[in-house]
Design an enzyme around this catalytic site. Structure first.
Site, PDB file in Angstrom:
ATOM      1  N   HIS A   1      -1.997 -11.243   9.945  1.00 35.60           N
ATOM      2  CA  HIS A   1      -1.842  -9.947  10.623  1.00 35.60           C
ATOM      3  C   HIS A   1      -1.482 -10.157  12.103  1.00 35.60           C
ATOM      4  O   HIS A   1      -0.604  -9.500  12.644  1.00 35.60           O
ATOM      5  CB  HIS A   1      -3.152  -9.151  10.556  1.00 35.60           C
ATOM      6  CG  HIS A   1      -3.588  -8.775   9.172  1.00 35.60           C
ATOM      7  ND1 HIS A   1      -4.864  -9.006   8.700  1.00 35.60           N
ATOM      8  CD2 HIS A   1      -2.923  -8.170   8.149  1.00 35.60           C
ATOM      9  CE1 HIS A   1      -4.967  -8.564   7.461  1.00 35.60           C
ATOM     10  NE2 HIS A   1      -3.809  -8.057   7.100  1.00 35.60           N
TER      11      HIS A   1
ATOM     12  N   LYS B   1     -14.907   3.794   0.234  1.00 34.14           N
ATOM     13  CA  LYS B   1     -14.729   2.348   0.037  1.00 34.14           C
ATOM     14  C   LYS B   1     -15.770   1.554   0.814  1.00 34.14           C
ATOM     15  O   LYS B   1     -16.176   1.952   1.901  1.00 34.14           O
ATOM     16  CB  LYS B   1     -13.321   1.955   0.519  1.00 34.14           C
ATOM     17  CG  LYS B   1     -12.620   0.975  -0.403  1.00 34.14           C
ATOM     18  CD  LYS B   1     -11.175   0.808  -0.010  1.00 34.14           C
ATOM     19  CE  LYS B   1     -10.843  -0.673   0.079  1.00 34.14           C
ATOM     20  NZ  LYS B   1      -9.459  -0.902   0.528  1.00 34.14           N
TER      21      LYS B   1
ATOM     22  N   ARG C   1       4.604 -10.531   2.235  1.00 30.87           N
ATOM     23  CA  ARG C   1       4.333 -11.920   1.846  1.00 30.87           C
ATOM     24  C   ARG C   1       5.078 -12.337   0.594  1.00 30.87           C
ATOM     25  O   ARG C   1       5.442 -13.490   0.426  1.00 30.87           O
ATOM     26  CB  ARG C   1       2.833 -12.118   1.598  1.00 30.87           C
ATOM     27  CG  ARG C   1       2.007 -12.207   2.844  1.00 30.87           C
ATOM     28  CD  ARG C   1       0.557 -12.002   2.538  1.00 30.87           C
ATOM     29  NE  ARG C   1       0.344 -10.644   2.057  1.00 30.87           N
ATOM     30  CZ  ARG C   1      -0.843 -10.108   1.852  1.00 30.87           C
ATOM     31  NH1 ARG C   1      -1.930 -10.819   2.039  1.00 30.87           N
ATOM     32  NH2 ARG C   1      -0.953  -8.873   1.441  1.00 30.87           N
TER      33      ARG C   1
ATOM     34  N   SER D   1      -6.651 -11.172   3.036  1.00 28.57           N
ATOM     35  CA  SER D   1      -7.999 -10.759   3.449  1.00 28.57           C
ATOM     36  C   SER D   1      -9.021 -10.870   2.320  1.00 28.57           C
ATOM     37  O   SER D   1     -10.164 -11.260   2.546  1.00 28.57           O
ATOM     38  CB  SER D   1      -7.994  -9.313   3.952  1.00 28.57           C
ATOM     39  OG  SER D   1      -7.288  -9.231   5.147  1.00 28.57           O
TER      40      SER D   1
HETATM   41  P1  ADP Z   1      -3.780  -2.931   3.106  1.00 27.43           P
HETATM   42  O1  ADP Z   1      -5.193  -2.697   2.706  1.00 27.43           O
HETATM   43  O2  ADP Z   1      -3.045  -1.718   3.601  1.00 27.43           O
HETATM   44  O3  ADP Z   1      -2.978  -3.785   2.164  1.00 27.43           O
HETATM   45  P2  ADP Z   1      -4.104  -5.239   4.700  1.00 27.43           P
HETATM   46  O4  ADP Z   1      -5.153  -5.293   5.750  1.00 27.43           O
HETATM   47  O5  ADP Z   1      -4.346  -6.052   3.486  1.00 27.43           O
HETATM   48  O6  ADP Z   1      -3.944  -3.738   4.423  1.00 27.43           O
HETATM   49  O7  ADP Z   1      -2.694  -5.623   5.282  1.00 27.43           O
HETATM   50  C1  ADP Z   1      -2.005  -4.850   6.249  1.00 27.43           C
HETATM   51  C2  ADP Z   1      -0.559  -5.318   6.343  1.00 27.43           C
HETATM   52  O8  ADP Z   1      -0.511  -6.685   6.699  1.00 27.43           O
HETATM   53  C3  ADP Z   1       0.236  -5.199   5.052  1.00 27.43           C
HETATM   54  O9  ADP Z   1       1.569  -4.827   5.378  1.00 27.43           O
HETATM   55  C4  ADP Z   1       0.232  -6.605   4.500  1.00 27.43           C
HETATM   56  O10 ADP Z   1       1.360  -6.869   3.684  1.00 27.43           O
HETATM   57  C5  ADP Z   1       0.306  -7.395   5.792  1.00 27.43           C
HETATM   58  N1  ADP Z   1      -0.229  -8.757   5.652  1.00 27.43           N
HETATM   59  C6  ADP Z   1      -1.425  -9.129   5.175  1.00 27.43           C
HETATM   60  N2  ADP Z   1      -1.577 -10.475   5.213  1.00 27.43           N
HETATM   61  C7  ADP Z   1      -0.420 -10.970   5.724  1.00 27.43           C
HETATM   62  C8  ADP Z   1       0.075 -12.306   5.986  1.00 27.43           C
HETATM   63  N3  ADP Z   1      -0.650 -13.395   5.708  1.00 27.43           N
HETATM   64  N4  ADP Z   1       1.332 -12.437   6.505  1.00 27.43           N
HETATM   65  C9  ADP Z   1       2.076 -11.323   6.759  1.00 27.43           C
HETATM   66  N5  ADP Z   1       1.668 -10.054   6.529  1.00 27.43           N
HETATM   67  C10 ADP Z   1       0.456  -9.872   6.005  1.00 27.43           C
END
Ligand code: ADP
Length: 160
Positions: A18, A42, A91, A133
């Site tokens: 992120h 949630k 990703r 995450s």
């Molecule tokens: P959500 O619950 O909306 O999926 P996340 O917190 O998992 O939220 O992720 C938010 C954003 O960050 C999403 O666009 C996701 O694709 C991106 N993201 C998560 N991990 C990575 C990573 N390792 N590299 C690039 N983008 C990422």
């Protein structure tokens, strides 16, 4: 007119993946708001305030980055903050299919409101694409070391 982008997500926790997306989008914007979506139904591993504190510490001192929690539609949050762009990271093809639907739906909703909001994507860094995450949470639950995936992880407080 300020160029404002919103990077929405659960960020439970905010990982180096992120962080990299925000840092690479920053040259294009006057301000990026990292928006922690809160769904009252949630259960999150990390407390919302702790997630705000943690993410703020990662960008400590950078006035272009703001961190906020929000409930409700992301598009409404963008409008309230006069942001014209939604920022997301990609990703893999699973992310792509999911993001495509959301981006199209958001486009339709924001068109109805006569304030079109564009979604912009950045490809993940090749060294960070495996960071996810939910896997980080699993490692933490099993007492593993997550410091290589999360900057300043000592700022995170687990919900009890
Ligand atoms: P959500 O619950 O909306 O999926 P996340 O917190 O998992 O939220 O992720 C938010 C954003 O960050 C999403 O666009 C996701 O694709 C991106 N993201 C998560 N991990 C990575 C990573 N390792 N590299 C690039 N983008 C990422």
């Amino acid at each position: 007119m300020k160029r404002i982008g919103v990077f929405p997500g659960s960020f439970d926790p905010f990982t180096k993946g992120h962080e990299d997306i925000v840092r690479r989008f920053l040259p294009l914007f006057d301000q990026i708001i990292i928006a922690i979506g809160v769904n009252s139904k949630k259960k999150y591993m990390y407390d919302t305030n702790s997630r705000i504190d943690h993410i703020s510490s990662v960008f400590d001192g950078d006035e272009r980055v703001r961190v906020e929690a929000y409930e409700g539609l992301t598009i409404d949050f963008c409008k309230k903050n006069e942001a014209g762009y939604l920022l997301r990271g990609l990703r893999n093809t699973t992310d792509f299919e999911f993001e495509k639907s959301i981006a199209h739906m958001n486009e339709v909703i924001s068109d109805l409101n006569e304030a079109p909001i564009e979604t912009l994507f950045l490809m993940t860094d090749k060294n960070l694409s495996a960071i996810n995450s939910s896997i980080v949470r699993e490692i933490k639950k099993n007492n593993g070391d997550i410091s290589q995936f999360v900057t300043n992880e000592e700022r995170l407080i687990i919900n009890t």
